[in-house]
Design a protein around this motif. Structure first.
Motif, mmCIF file in Angstrom:
data_model
loop_
_atom_site.group_PDB
_atom_site.id
_atom_site.type_symbol
_atom_site.label_atom_id
_atom_site.label_comp_id
_atom_site.label_asym_id
_atom_site.label_seq_id
_atom_site.Cartn_x
_atom_site.Cartn_y
_atom_site.Cartn_z
ATOM 1 N N PRO A 84 -1.373 5.810 12.238
ATOM 2 C CA PRO A 84 0.027 5.443 12.985
ATOM 3 C C PRO A 84 -0.468 5.118 13.851
ATOM 4 O O PRO A 84 0.582 4.329 14.254
ATOM 5 N N VAL B 220 1.229 -0.850 4.006
ATOM 6 C CA VAL B 220 1.925 -0.485 4.832
ATOM 7 C C VAL B 220 1.071 1.169 4.735
ATOM 8 O O VAL B 220 1.180 2.049 5.844
ATOM 9 N N GLN C 80 6.714 5.188 0.892
ATOM 10 C CA GLN C 80 5.757 5.201 2.752
ATOM 11 C C GLN C 80 6.000 4.800 3.656
ATOM 12 O O GLN C 80 6.768 3.628 3.674
ATOM 13 N N ARG C 81 6.542 5.079 4.988
ATOM 14 C CA ARG C 81 7.014 4.851 6.506
ATOM 15 C C ARG C 81 5.642 5.075 7.260
ATOM 16 O O ARG C 81 5.947 5.897 7.404
ATOM 17 N N VAL C 82 6.326 4.050 8.328
ATOM 18 C CA VAL C 82 5.349 3.960 9.243
ATOM 19 C C VAL C 82 6.426 3.582 10.687
ATOM 20 O O VAL C 82 6.670 2.460 10.298
ATOM 21 N N THR D 75 0.269 3.680 7.879
ATOM 22 C CA THR D 75 1.219 5.194 7.067
ATOM 23 C C THR D 75 -0.763 6.083 8.174
ATOM 24 O O THR D 75 0.003 6.871 8.580
#
Length: 347
Positions: free
Chosen positions: A335, A328, A77-79, A332
Motif C-alpha cells: 500500500p 490489485v 481485494q481493496r486498496v 494491496t
C-alpha cells in the motif's frame, strides 16, 4: 481576419485553458471551435488535486463533489490512498467546460465557430483556412483539438497507429444515485476497468475502459460489487464513447504551431491525470509562444508528461499481460508503494 497574436484551435477544456493563460499574459487570442457549448466528452471526470490547483491559479473553481483519494478494487481485494495535502474534485465535463468558458469570456476571448480545413505556414506566421472558406492569419497557433486532432494530421505529425488488436476504448455514463464514497473507485475485472467518480450529491459517473466490443452495462455486470451499487439506479445520460485511447505524435511542434492536450499525444486513461497534464501543457505552450521558442515547449512537454507516460505505459502493459489478475493484489500487499504512485501522479 488577423487581429490575434495567438489562435487556439479547439474550445474544449485545454483549449480554453490555453486561451485563459494567453489573456492573463496580456495576449490577444482567438479560439476556433466548431461545436456549440457545452462540449461533453467520455472521461472519468475526476480532477486530481494538481488539476484543481491549476484551475484555481487561472481563476476557475468549478462546482462538484469532493474527492479524497483513489481506491483499487478487485472482488474482495481493496486498496486505497487518500491524498496527503488537499482533495481533488469530481466535476461533470459539461460543468467544467461551462466554467472555463465563463472565465475566458470574462477575459474578453472571442470564439469563432468553424472547423480548420487547411493550414499554411510562413516564416513569420500561420494562415488557417476554415471549412467555410474564411482565413485567419496569426503569428502563432496552439492546437488543442483533441484525441484525433485534425491539425496534427494537417501537419503530418501523426505517430504510428496502434495495432487494432491492442486498441482500448472508453465509455462513460451517469447514474442517479447518491455517492457511497468520497474516493474515485477503480474496479478491475478480467477485461475492463470501471472508474466510478462522484460528480455531485446525487450522481456518479461510470467510465469503462477496455477492448472492443465494449458494452457498458455488460461490463458493469461482470463486476458484482459495482452492479449491486447501481442496481435500480436510473441512467441520466446516454453512453458516450472515446478511442482508440493511444495516440502518438512525432513531435509537439512544427514551425509556429504547437500541440497541447490530447492532440499532443495520449497514452491511456488508466491513471486518471490527463487533465492535470493538459493544464500544465497549456501553461507551457503559452510560455513558449511568448518566448518565441518551440524547443522550450518540447522540453517542457517531455518534463510535464514523463511520469504520466512511464507509469501509465507500465500499467497498460501489465493490464494486457498474465499479470493483470495480480495488479490489485500487488497494490494491496504494498500500500505504501500504491500511495506513493497516486501522490506523484495527483500533484
Amino acid at each position: 481576419m488577423t487581429d490575434a497574436e495567438l489562435v487556439v484551435v479547439g474550445g474544449g477544456p485545454i483549449g480554453l485553458a490555453c486561451a485563459i493563460e494567453a489573456r492573463l499574459a496580456g495576449m490577444a487570442v482567438i479560439v476556433v471551435e466548431p461545436r456549440d457549448d457545452p462540449i461533453d466528452k467520455a472521461c472519468g471526470e475526476g480532477l486530481m488535486p494538481g488539476a484543481l490547483a491549476a484551475l484555481h491559479r487561472i481563476g476557475v473553481d468549478p462546482p462538484g463533489h469532493r474527492l479524497a483519494g483513489i481506491a483499487y478494487l478487485d472482488g474482495a481485494q481493496r486498496v486505497e490512498h487518500r491524498f496527503a495535502e488537499r482533495p481533488g474534485r469530481g466535476v461533470r465535463r459539461t460543468v467544467l467546460h461551462r466554467e472555463l468558458g465563463r472565465r475566458a469570456a470574462e477575459l474578453g476571448t472571442p470564439i469563432v465557430r468553424g472547423r480548420v480545413a487547411g493550414l499554411t505556414q510562413r516564416r513569420d506566421g500561420v494562415e488557417l483556412t476554415l471549412a467555410g472558406g474564411e482565413t485567419i492569419d496569426t503569428p502563432w497557433v496552439i492546437a488543442a483539438d483533441g484525441l484525433h486532432s485534425p491539425v496534427r494530421r494537417l501537419l503530418g505529425l501523426d505517430g504510428r497507429a496502434q495495432h487494432p488488436v491492442r486498441r482500448r476504448y472508453g465509455l462513460r455514463r451517469h447514474y442517479a444515485v447518491a455517492p457511497w464514497t468520497d474516493l474515485v473507485e477503480v474496479h478491475w475485472s478480467a477485461l475492463v476497468e470501471a472508474y466510478v467518480t462522484p460528480v455531485d450529491d446525487r450522481t456518479v459517473g461510470v467510465a469503462v475502459l477496455g477492448p472492443r466490443p465494449l458494452d457498458q452495462e455488460a461490463a458493469i455486470a461482470t463486476i458484482p460489487e459495482l452492479a449491486d451499487r447501481l442496481a435500480g439506479a436510473q441512467p441520466v445520460t446516454d453512453a458516450r464513447g472515446a478511442g482508440p485511447l493511444l495516440q502518438r505524435s512525432r513531435s509537439r511542434a512544427s514551425g509556429r504551431v504547437l500541440l497541447a492536450g490530447d492532440a499532443s499525444g495520449y497514452v491511456d486513461a488508466l491513471t486518471g491525470e490527463g487533465m492535470r497534464v493538459g493544464f500544465a501543457q497549456a501553461r507551457a505552450a503559452v510560455a513558449a509562444v511568448r518566448a518565441g521558442n518551440t524547443e522550450q515547449y518540447e522540453h517542457a512537454w517531455r518534463t510535464t508528461t514523463r511520469d504520466f507516460r512511464m507509469l501509465t505505459t507500465g500499467l497498460v502493459v501489465a493490464a494486457r499481460s498474465p499479470f493483470r489478475p495480480r495488479i490489485v493484489a500487488t497494490a494491496t500487499a504494498r500500500p505504501q508503494l500504491f500511495g506513493a504512485i497516486v501522490e506523484r501522479l495527483s500533484r
